[in-house]
Design a protein around this motif. Structure first.
Motif, mmCIF file in Angstrom:
data_model
loop_
_atom_site.group_PDB
_atom_site.id
_atom_site.type_symbol
_atom_site.label_atom_id
_atom_site.label_comp_id
_atom_site.label_asym_id
_atom_site.label_seq_id
_atom_site.Cartn_x
_atom_site.Cartn_y
_atom_site.Cartn_z
ATOM 1 N N MET A 42 0.855 -1.181 -0.162
ATOM 2 C CA MET A 42 0.095 -0.124 0.003
ATOM 3 C C MET A 42 0.919 1.170 -0.145
ATOM 4 S SD MET A 42 -2.972 0.723 2.720
ATOM 5 C CE MET A 42 -1.991 1.047 4.055
ATOM 6 N N HIS A 43 1.779 1.261 0.762
ATOM 7 C CA HIS A 43 2.840 2.303 0.841
ATOM 8 C C HIS A 43 3.678 2.565 -0.288
ATOM 9 C CE1 HIS A 43 1.330 3.646 4.632
ATOM 10 N NE2 HIS A 43 2.238 2.336 5.311
ATOM 11 N N GLU A 44 3.783 1.463 -1.229
ATOM 12 C CA GLU A 44 4.436 1.677 -2.613
ATOM 13 C C GLU A 44 3.381 1.963 -3.705
ATOM 14 O OE1 GLU A 44 6.038 -2.274 -3.020
ATOM 15 O OE2 GLU A 44 7.608 -1.591 -1.114
ATOM 16 N N GLY A 45 2.225 2.060 -3.223
ATOM 17 C CA GLY A 45 1.146 2.697 -4.147
ATOM 18 C C GLY A 45 0.566 1.576 -5.115
ATOM 19 N N ASN A 46 0.762 0.306 -4.511
ATOM 20 C CA ASN A 46 -0.160 -0.736 -5.272
ATOM 21 C C ASN A 46 -1.557 -0.611 -4.731
ATOM 22 O OD1 ASN A 46 -1.489 -3.471 -5.359
ATOM 23 N ND2 ASN A 46 0.665 -4.284 -5.675
ATOM 24 N N HIS A 47 -2.496 -0.428 -5.798
ATOM 25 C CA HIS A 47 -3.901 -0.202 -5.796
ATOM 26 C C HIS A 47 -4.585 -1.509 -5.081
ATOM 27 C CE1 HIS A 47 -7.953 0.992 -6.449
ATOM 28 N NE2 HIS A 47 -8.149 -0.309 -6.779
ATOM 29 N N ASN A 48 -4.067 -2.531 -5.432
ATOM 30 C CA ASN A 48 -4.873 -4.058 -4.796
ATOM 31 C C ASN A 48 -4.631 -4.019 -3.441
ATOM 32 O OD1 ASN A 48 -5.855 -4.226 -7.257
ATOM 33 N ND2 ASN A 48 -4.528 -6.193 -7.667
ATOM 34 N N CYS A 49 -3.313 -3.809 -3.080
ATOM 35 C CA CYS A 49 -2.961 -3.819 -1.529
ATOM 36 C C CYS A 49 -3.832 -2.725 -0.901
ATOM 37 C CB CYS A 49 -1.316 -3.576 -1.500
ATOM 38 S SG CYS A 49 -0.497 -5.291 -1.802
ATOM 39 N N LYS A 50 -3.853 -1.642 -1.487
ATOM 40 C CA LYS A 50 -4.669 -0.481 -0.648
ATOM 41 C C LYS A 50 -6.119 -0.888 -0.330
ATOM 42 C CE LYS A 50 -5.717 4.196 0.088
ATOM 43 N NZ LYS A 50 -6.693 3.927 1.112
ATOM 44 N N LEU A 51 -6.522 -1.634 -1.678
ATOM 45 C CA LEU A 51 -8.076 -1.948 -1.666
ATOM 46 C C LEU A 51 -8.197 -3.024 -0.415
ATOM 47 C CD1 LEU A 51 -11.015 -1.679 -2.383
ATOM 48 C CD2 LEU A 51 -10.173 -3.468 -4.493
ATOM 49 N N ALA A 52 -7.263 -4.070 -0.347
ATOM 50 C CA ALA A 52 -7.336 -5.210 0.450
ATOM 51 C C ALA A 52 -7.529 -4.497 1.835
ATOM 52 C CB ALA A 52 -6.370 -6.020 0.270
ATOM 53 N N PHE A 53 -6.576 -3.475 2.128
ATOM 54 C CA PHE A 53 -6.540 -2.943 3.641
ATOM 55 C C PHE A 53 -7.762 -2.163 3.792
ATOM 56 C CE2 PHE A 53 -5.626 0.506 6.447
ATOM 57 C CZ PHE A 53 -4.670 -0.099 7.304
ATOM 58 N N ASP A 54 -8.277 -1.401 2.890
ATOM 59 C CA ASP A 54 -9.443 -0.663 2.921
ATOM 60 C C ASP A 54 -10.664 -1.890 3.425
ATOM 61 O OD1 ASP A 54 -8.100 1.502 2.867
ATOM 62 O OD2 ASP A 54 -9.032 1.941 0.811
ATOM 63 N N ILE A 55 -10.738 -2.702 2.765
ATOM 64 C CA ILE A 55 -12.016 -3.638 2.922
ATOM 65 C C ILE A 55 -11.683 -4.358 4.062
ATOM 66 C CG2 ILE A 55 -13.271 -5.766 2.188
ATOM 67 C CD1 ILE A 55 -12.111 -5.223 -0.611
ATOM 68 N N PHE A 56 -10.588 -4.602 4.738
ATOM 69 C CA PHE A 56 -10.217 -5.273 5.666
ATOM 70 C C PHE A 56 -10.796 -4.520 6.986
ATOM 71 C CE2 PHE A 56 -7.439 -6.820 9.379
ATOM 72 C CZ PHE A 56 -7.386 -8.415 9.217
ATOM 73 N N VAL A 57 -10.237 -3.161 6.990
ATOM 74 C CA VAL A 57 -10.786 -2.253 7.814
ATOM 75 C C VAL A 57 -12.216 -2.023 7.905
ATOM 76 C CG1 VAL A 57 -10.601 0.082 8.745
ATOM 77 C CG2 VAL A 57 -8.616 -1.139 7.852
ATOM 78 N N ASP A 58 -12.717 -1.833 6.917
ATOM 79 C CA ASP A 58 -14.182 -1.710 6.935
ATOM 80 C C ASP A 58 -14.969 -2.832 7.548
ATOM 81 O OD1 ASP A 58 -16.592 -0.300 4.962
ATOM 82 O OD2 ASP A 58 -16.498 -2.591 4.595
ATOM 83 N N ARG A 59 -14.777 -4.030 7.267
ATOM 84 C CA ARG A 59 -15.465 -5.177 7.675
ATOM 85 C C ARG A 59 -15.349 -5.112 9.294
ATOM 86 N NH1 ARG A 59 -16.425 -4.539 3.159
ATOM 87 N NH2 ARG A 59 -17.069 -6.171 1.500
ATOM 88 N N ILE A 60 -14.044 -4.617 9.808
ATOM 89 C CA ILE A 60 -13.924 -4.712 11.245
ATOM 90 C C ILE A 60 -14.560 -3.780 11.849
ATOM 91 C CG2 ILE A 60 -12.380 -4.531 13.196
ATOM 92 C CD1 ILE A 60 -10.128 -5.599 11.426
ATOM 93 N N GLN A 61 -14.617 -2.297 11.189
ATOM 94 C CA GLN A 61 -15.633 -1.459 11.618
ATOM 95 C C GLN A 61 -16.966 -1.671 11.822
ATOM 96 O OE1 GLN A 61 -14.183 1.575 9.003
ATOM 97 N NE2 GLN A 61 -13.164 2.807 10.550
ATOM 98 N N LYS A 62 -17.389 -2.194 10.474
ATOM 99 C CA LYS A 62 -18.891 -2.644 10.619
ATOM 100 C C LYS A 62 -19.188 -3.775 11.504
ATOM 101 C CE LYS A 62 -19.715 -1.803 5.686
ATOM 102 N NZ LYS A 62 -19.487 -2.052 4.258
ATOM 103 N N HIS A 63 -18.598 -4.710 11.782
ATOM 104 C CA HIS A 63 -18.664 -5.541 13.063
ATOM 105 C C HIS A 63 -18.695 -4.912 14.457
ATOM 106 C CE1 HIS A 63 -18.909 -8.957 10.302
ATOM 107 N NE2 HIS A 63 -19.383 -9.592 11.122
#
Ligand code: ADP
Length: 399
Positions: free
Chosen positions: A292-313
Motif C-alpha cells: 500500500m505504501h508503495e502505491g499498489n492499488h490492490n494492496c490498498k483496496l485489501a487494507f481498506d476492505i479489511f478495516v471496513d469489515r472490522i468497523q462494521k462488526h
C-alpha cells in the motif's frame, strides 16, 4: 511444582508449550511441522536456545514421542513423571462441550472425533494429539479446551440462522464461533487494566490475526461473535472471505469452471480469498501495508476492505450491547499493527472512541485512548496456551 504441557495439534503440525505450574512460567516451547511428510521439522526453544532437527515423523504419536525425547535430551525434564498434565486445544466442541472437559474416558475422545463433522481437519488432528498423549503418558491429567465453549452462552437469536428450522435440528447448522479462549482471556485482562469488575463491563474484543473474529462480551459472557457455523464467517481474514452474499456461491457454480465440488469451493473461500484474494500479493498484513505504501492499488483496496469489515462488526456490537465500555485489540495484527488500529478507530469517533498516536505505537500494551474517551481502546496480548494450562491446573486441583 509440576509441569503442564499445552498442545495445539493441526493436521500436519503440533505446537506445544511447557509450563511450570502453578507459577505459570514457560520453560520451553516448540513446533513440529510436516508430520506425515518427508523431512518433518521439530523446533524446540528453551533458555534462549532454538534447536531444530529434520527427520521423518509419520504420525502424531511419533511426534509426541519425539517431543518427549527432546525434553529429556535437552535436560528440560529429568523424567516423564515431571509432566503431570496435558491440555489440548480442540476447535469444535459443538453444543455438547459447554466448557473444558477432563479426558477420563474413551467416550470423550470419541465425542471430539464425532464433532469432526463440524471441523473436519481440525478435530481429527486434535483427537490424534489426545490419543498420542494417552498412549505415551496414560496416567497424567488430560484436559480438552474448546475454541467454541466461550460462545455457548450466545442467545438463540444470535446463534440461529434464518434458514428452515430442520437444518438446525437435523444438521446442527448454527453459529458456533471460534477463538473463544482468546476472547475470554483478553476480556478478563481488560477488566483488570480498566480497574473494574468484568461483570460490570460491555466489551468488544477483536482477535485480529491471520484468522480474525470479533466478539460482543456482556458482563464477561459472549453474547455474539463474528465467526459462524465455521471460522469462515464474519470479518475478512488473511485468506478467508468472511461474510459474503450466499447467492454468490450458486452463481459461481453455474458460471465458472472453478466452483465444482464442496472441496473446491471451501478451498477458494478459505484459502484463496481475503487479503490474498483481493491484493493478489500476500495474505500477510505486513506485505499488504508495505504494498500500500508503495502505491499498489490492490494492496490498498485489501487494507481498506479489511478495516471496513472490522468497523462494521464493531458497529453491530455497539448495537448488540447497546453501547460499550471498551474495544480490545489482540492477536498478530491487533497487537502489532498500529496502522490497522488507527484506521479502525479513527472511523468510530461518533461512538466516543479515540486513539492517542503517542500511545498507539508498535509494542503498545494497555489503554491507547485518551482519558476523556467514552469508549476506551486497549491492546491486550492474547495467551491461549496459558488459558489451556490454567484449565489443566483447575482439574488437577479438583483431583
Ligand atoms: P494466526 O491466526 O495464524 O495465529 P497471528 O495471530 O500470528 O495469526 O497473526 C498473523 C498476522 O499478524 C499476519 O497477517 C501478520 O502479517 C500480522 N502481523 C504480525 N506483525 C505485524 C506487524 N508488525 N504489522 C502488521 N501486521 C503484523
Amino acid at each position: 511444582m509440576s509441569k503442564t504441557i499445552s498442545i495445539n495439534a493441526g493436521s500436519s503440525s503440533l505446537k506445544w508449550q511447557l509450563y511450570e505450574m502453578p507459577a505459570e512460567k514457560v520453560i520451553a516451547k516448540g513446533l513440529i511441522e510436516r508430520i506425515g511428510l518427508k523431512g518433518s521439522i521439530s523446533t524446540v526453544k528453551f533458555d534462549g536456545r532454538a534447536e531444530k532437527q529434520i527427520l521423518d515423523i509419520d504420525d502424531h504419536t511419533q511426534a509426541v514421542k519425539i517431543l518427549l525425547d527432546d525434553l529429556m535430551r535437552f535436560g528440560i525434564i529429568k523424567s516423564y513423571e515431571e509432566i503431570t498434565g496435558v491440555g489440548h486445544r480442540v476447535v469444535a466442541g459443538g453444543e455438547y462441550f459447554k466448557e473444558s472437559a477432563l479426558v477420563d474416558s474413551e467416550e470423550v475422545i470419541q465425542k471430539v472425533e464425532e464433532l469432526a463433522l463440524l471441523a473436519p481437519l481440525h478435530n481429527k488432528a486434535n483427537a490424534a494429539g489426545i490419543r498420542a498423549f494417552k498412549e505415551l503418558l496414560p496416567d497424567i491429567i488430560s484436559v480438552v479446551v474448546f475454541d467454541t465453549s466461550f460462545h455457548t452462552t450466545m442467545p438463540e437469536k444470535a446463534y440461529r440462522y434464518p434458514l428452515p428450522t430442520k437444518y438446525y435440528t437435523e444438521n446442527k447448522v448454527r453459529k458456533y464461533g471460534a477463538h473463544g479462549t482468546s476472547h475470554q482471556y483478553v476480556a478478563k485482562e481488560a477488566a483488570k487494566t480498566l480497574g473494574k469488575p468484568l461483570e460490570e463491563l460491555k466489551l468488544i474484543t477483536c482477535h485480529i490475526g491471520n484468522g480474525a473474529s470479533i466478539t460482543a462480551v456482556d458482563k464477561g459472557i459472549s453474547v455474539d461473535t463474528s465467526m459462524g457455523f465455521t471460522p469462515l464467517g464474519g470479518v475478512m481474514m488473511g485468506t478467508r472471505t468472511g461474510d459474503i452474499d450466499p447467492a454468490i456461491i450458486p452463481y459461481l457454480i453455474e458460471h465458472t469452471e472453478d466452483f465444482n465440488t464442496p472441496e473446491d469451493i471451501n478451498y477458494i473461500l478459505n484459502k484463496q480469498s481475503g487479503l490474498l484474494g483481493v491484493s493478489e500479493t500476500s495474505s500477510d498484513m505486513r506485505d499488504i501495508i508495505a504494498g500500500m505504501h508503495e502505491g499498489n492499488h490492490n494492496c490498498k483496496l485489501a487494507f481498506d476492505i479489511f478495516v471496513d469489515r472490522i468497523q462494521k462488526h464493531i458497529g453491530q456490537y455497539f448495537a448488540v450491547l447497546n453501547g460499550a465500555d471498551a474495544i480490545i485489540f489482540t492477536a498478530g495484527i491487533g497487537e502489532n499493527s498500529d496502522e490497522v488500529r488507527e484506521a479502525v478507530i479513527s472511523g468510530l469517533s461518533w461512538f466516543g472512541c479515540d486513539i492517542l498516536p503517542e500511545k498507539n505505537v508498535r509494542g503498545a500494551e494497555g489503554i491507547i485512548s485518551s482519558d476523556a474517551a467514552k469508549v476506551k481502546v486497549l491492546v491486550i496480548p492474547t495467551d491461549e496456551e496459558l488459558v489451556i494450562a490454567r484449565d489443566v491446573e483447575r482439574f488437577k486441583n479438583q483431583k
